[in-house]
Scaffold this motif. Structure first.
Motif, mmCIF file in Angstrom:
data_model
loop_
_atom_site.group_PDB
_atom_site.id
_atom_site.type_symbol
_atom_site.label_atom_id
_atom_site.label_comp_id
_atom_site.label_asym_id
_atom_site.label_seq_id
_atom_site.Cartn_x
_atom_site.Cartn_y
_atom_site.Cartn_z
ATOM 1 N N LEU A 170 -0.067 -3.725 0.485
ATOM 2 C CA LEU A 170 0.367 -3.137 1.749
ATOM 3 C C LEU A 170 1.735 -2.472 1.574
ATOM 4 O O LEU A 170 1.967 -1.353 2.044
ATOM 5 N N LEU A 171 2.643 -3.153 0.870
ATOM 6 C CA LEU A 171 3.981 -2.591 0.666
ATOM 7 C C LEU A 171 3.927 -1.277 -0.111
ATOM 8 O O LEU A 171 4.565 -0.296 0.267
ATOM 9 N N LEU A 172 3.138 -1.265 -1.187
ATOM 10 C CA LEU A 172 3.021 -0.046 -1.993
ATOM 11 C C LEU A 172 2.460 1.088 -1.147
ATOM 12 O O LEU A 172 2.899 2.234 -1.226
ATOM 13 N N MET A 173 1.495 0.747 -0.311
ATOM 14 C CA MET A 173 0.848 1.761 0.504
ATOM 15 C C MET A 173 1.841 2.362 1.496
ATOM 16 O O MET A 173 1.886 3.580 1.689
ATOM 17 N N ILE A 174 2.665 1.489 2.098
ATOM 18 C CA ILE A 174 3.634 1.985 3.074
ATOM 19 C C ILE A 174 4.647 2.909 2.374
ATOM 20 O O ILE A 174 4.990 3.981 2.869
ATOM 21 N N LEU A 175 5.057 2.502 1.174
ATOM 22 C CA LEU A 175 5.999 3.313 0.404
ATOM 23 C C LEU A 175 5.435 4.712 0.140
ATOM 24 O O LEU A 175 6.100 5.725 0.346
ATOM 25 N N LEU A 176 4.168 4.754 -0.261
ATOM 26 C CA LEU A 176 3.542 6.050 -0.546
ATOM 27 C C LEU A 176 3.403 6.899 0.715
ATOM 28 O O LEU A 176 3.570 8.113 0.682
ATOM 29 N N CYS A 177 3.109 6.207 1.851
ATOM 30 C CA CYS A 177 2.969 6.952 3.109
ATOM 31 C C CYS A 177 4.308 7.582 3.490
ATOM 32 O O CYS A 177 4.365 8.739 3.910
ATOM 33 N N LEU A 209 -4.290 1.374 -6.536
ATOM 34 C CA LEU A 209 -5.749 1.523 -6.586
ATOM 35 C C LEU A 209 -6.362 0.411 -7.452
ATOM 36 O O LEU A 209 -7.423 -0.133 -7.135
ATOM 37 N N THR A 210 -5.669 0.058 -8.527
ATOM 38 C CA THR A 210 -6.183 -0.990 -9.411
ATOM 39 C C THR A 210 -6.180 -2.344 -8.705
ATOM 40 O O THR A 210 -7.149 -3.107 -8.813
ATOM 41 N N ILE A 211 -5.106 -2.639 -7.971
ATOM 42 C CA ILE A 211 -5.051 -3.919 -7.246
ATOM 43 C C ILE A 211 -6.193 -3.991 -6.237
ATOM 44 O O ILE A 211 -6.907 -4.988 -6.121
ATOM 45 N N ALA A 212 -6.375 -2.887 -5.508
ATOM 46 C CA ALA A 212 -7.425 -2.863 -4.490
ATOM 47 C C ALA A 212 -8.794 -3.086 -5.135
ATOM 48 O O ALA A 212 -9.620 -3.858 -4.631
ATOM 49 N N ALA A 213 -9.015 -2.427 -6.268
ATOM 50 C CA ALA A 213 -10.318 -2.555 -6.936
ATOM 51 C C ALA A 213 -10.507 -3.980 -7.467
ATOM 52 O O ALA A 213 -11.592 -4.557 -7.365
ATOM 53 N N LEU A 214 -9.440 -4.559 -7.992
ATOM 54 C CA LEU A 214 -9.563 -5.897 -8.591
ATOM 55 C C LEU A 214 -9.932 -6.958 -7.550
ATOM 56 O O LEU A 214 -10.824 -7.778 -7.786
ATOM 57 N N THR A 215 -9.299 -6.920 -6.374
ATOM 58 C CA THR A 215 -9.636 -7.942 -5.380
ATOM 59 C C THR A 215 -11.069 -7.751 -4.870
ATOM 60 O O THR A 215 -11.671 -8.687 -4.354
ATOM 61 N N SER A 216 -11.615 -6.545 -5.025
ATOM 62 C CA SER A 216 -13.022 -6.332 -4.648
ATOM 63 C C SER A 216 -13.967 -6.799 -5.748
ATOM 64 O O SER A 216 -14.994 -7.426 -5.467
ATOM 65 N N THR A 217 -13.627 -6.499 -7.016
ATOM 66 C CA THR A 217 -14.539 -6.939 -8.082
ATOM 67 C C THR A 217 -14.534 -8.468 -8.172
ATOM 68 O O THR A 217 -15.543 -9.069 -8.529
ATOM 69 N N LYS A 225 -3.700 -13.780 -2.126
ATOM 70 C CA LYS A 225 -2.536 -14.007 -1.263
ATOM 71 C C LYS A 225 -1.306 -13.294 -1.819
ATOM 72 O O LYS A 225 -0.420 -12.906 -1.080
ATOM 73 N N VAL A 226 -1.238 -13.162 -3.137
ATOM 74 C CA VAL A 226 -0.096 -12.459 -3.734
ATOM 75 C C VAL A 226 -0.337 -10.946 -3.735
ATOM 76 O O VAL A 226 0.535 -10.162 -3.359
ATOM 77 N N LEU A 227 -1.545 -10.542 -4.131
ATOM 78 C CA LEU A 227 -1.774 -9.106 -4.331
ATOM 79 C C LEU A 227 -1.878 -8.305 -3.027
ATOM 80 O O LEU A 227 -1.441 -7.160 -2.964
ATOM 81 N N MET A 228 -2.449 -8.907 -1.973
ATOM 82 C CA MET A 228 -2.668 -8.111 -0.763
ATOM 83 C C MET A 228 -1.366 -7.662 -0.098
ATOM 84 O O MET A 228 -1.234 -6.498 0.284
ATOM 85 N N PRO A 229 -0.363 -8.559 0.053
ATOM 86 C CA PRO A 229 0.907 -8.068 0.605
ATOM 87 C C PRO A 229 1.562 -6.994 -0.280
ATOM 88 O O PRO A 229 2.128 -6.030 0.228
ATOM 89 N N ILE A 230 1.424 -7.132 -1.616
ATOM 90 C CA ILE A 230 2.009 -6.109 -2.501
ATOM 91 C C ILE A 230 1.316 -4.772 -2.252
ATOM 92 O O ILE A 230 1.942 -3.718 -2.175
#
Ligand code: PFF
Length: 452
Positions: free
Chosen positions: A182-189, A314-322, A175-180
């Motif tokens: 999304l925000l990081l992704m939008i910033l990079l886009c 990328l690390t956050i995304a990988a962590l919620t998957s592992t 719940k904490v990591l997923m919104p972060i």
């Protein structure tokens, strides 16, 4: 044990965050962009989206039905729902085996990402030529100890979350990591599309050129959809067993598929305009994010900041998957082997680490050790992606479509009759016929195409 009260997700947002966290991972930000790059861009994207919604959503619903109906881990779900038909349990075992293997090689790549946060943050890529950047990648991955250290660290952090349980560990973290994320992704886009010359990259991603699409591309799109949605290995059966009885399974499944696709597309938007703006090759394959992107960040203002943010993302995304991969195993060890949660977590993490070490060494000391022409890493990747996941997905749909009484699946989808479920027949038709046919095709084509 069967009647023991299990903790589950506390809200529908929690369930979506956890399952979307599982779905969104290296598959979206590392694998998806380079696969789009290899198969020609927009046309691949279109086919991919069709597969996600036409087949992916009904399959997510099927895994959720199994999980919520049985309230068990993936092996226990088969045992509980078809106690007389023991043969189905082999599918549960296959799912457990796939989870061990995928978790192991996935954590190797996740560990590299960890190291790249440090390298990028320390400005190690600044002012370097592209040859030097490629050399950094190969020196690091072929080294014996450093990747093993990061592999261990990544598994350790995953275990730290999972040991705390479903609510306080998995749900809270996602719940904490997923919104972060999304925000990081939008910033990079935003950074990427405001670069001069970005439009070529957007054209590549969004303008479908069907002449670039091959039969292999169509099959890869289906395989990518399965991998990206974490299907075929009981991950969503396990998470489904934590979904509240009052949650709407259709809505939850569509939200997960939509979030997963959104992040994959945003990853494309963040990467391709930058790749084109700096004249790099979009079809450079698996090394795209490690060898090509650092050059791209190098050439932009505030490159160090954006490079570091990218690898954090990328690390956050990988962590919620592992986390979800470890939970499949821990739920199994707790419920089937009757271990305490902490022991189950340590046991599963240790086994994964041991297999992960072999995968990591495939890039260095064990590079020449091959089985059927593949390194250990390559073998596990190929075995799971080409055979285990499609077989698992096929068996799961056949089970839910044909073995589970339709009264049960209707009951789950309508929450005991409380929800209107006018799409039921379409869903049933998809899981009984469409999905199995598509999966048999990928299986046959995959085996013919694989050089094993
Ligand atoms: N869906 C994840 C990704 O796209 O990176 C990978 C994955 C996670 C596959 C969990 C399977 C699974 F059970």
């Amino acid at each position: 044990m069967e009647n023991e009260k299990r903790a589950g997700f506390t809200s529908s947002f929690g369930a979506v965050a956890a399952a979307a966290g599982s779905a969104i991972g290296l598959g979206n930000i590392w694998r998806f962009p380079y696969t789009v790059g290899q198969y020609g861009g927009g046309a691949f994207l279109l086919i991919y989206i069709i597969f996600v919604f036409l087949l992916g959503v009904p399959l997510i619903m099927s895994e959720f039905i199994m999980g919520r109906r049985s309230g068990r881990n993936v092996l226990g779900a088969f045992r509980t729902l078809a106690p007389q038909r023991k043969a189905w349990q082999s599918v549960g075992w296959l799912a457990i085996l796939s989870s061990f293997l995928i978790f192991s090689f996935y954590s190797v790549v996740a560990g590299w990402t960890f190291n790249y946060i440090i390298l990028a943050g320390a400005g190690k890529f600044e002012g370097q030529s592209s040859e030097a950047i490629a050399q950094i990648f190969s020196n690091f991955t072929t080294n014996t100890w450093s990747p093993i250290f990061y592999l261990g660290l990544f598994i350790f952090f995953t275990a730290l979350v999972v040991v705390k349980g479903v609510q306080k560990g998995i749900e809270k973290t996602c719940k904490v990591l997923m919104p972060i994320l999304l925000l990081l992704m939008i910033l990079l886009c935003v950074r990427s599309i405001t670069l001069d010359g970005a439009s070529k990259g957007l054209d590549f991603l969004f303008k479908p050129d069907f002449s670039a699409l091959t039969a292999q591309g169509v099959l890869s799109a289906l395989g990518q959809a399965l991998f990206s949605l974490s299907l075929g290995m009981g991950c969503l059966v396990t998470y489904g067993s934590y979904v509240r009885k009052e949650d709407n399974l259709l809505k939850t499944s569509v939200s997960i598929a939509a979030a997963d696709t959104l992040i994959a597309v945003l990853a494309g938007v963040a990467i391709f305009p930058a790749v084109f703006a700096f004249g790099m090759n979009p079809a450079s394959g698996p090394s795209l994010v490690y060898e090509v992107l650092p050059n791209v960040f190098n050439s932009m203002p505030l490159g160090i900041v954006f490079a570091t943010l990218f690898f954090v993302l990328l690390t956050i995304a990988a962590l919620t998957s592992t986390i979800s991969l470890l939970e499949i195993l821990v739920a199994w060890a707790v419920e089937e082997l009757h271990m305490k949660r902490i022991i189950a977590t340590v046991f599963c993490a240790a086994v994964v680490f041991a297999i992960g070490v072999l995968c990591s060494l495939s890039f260095g000391a064990l590079h020449d050790f091959t089985i059927c022409g593949q390194t250990i890493f390559g073998l596990f990747d190929k075995l799971t992606a080409t055979y285990f996941m499609p077989i698992g997905a096929l068996a799961l749909t056949l089970f839910v479509g044909w073995q589970l009484p339709s009264a049960d699946s209707r009951d789950e989808l309508s929450n005991g009759g409380a929800l209107k479920c006018s799409y039921y027949k379409i869903w049933l038709f998809t899981v009984r016929y469409l999905a199995p046919i598509a999966l048999v095709i990928i299986l046959i084509a995959g085996s013919l195409g694989a050089e094993m």
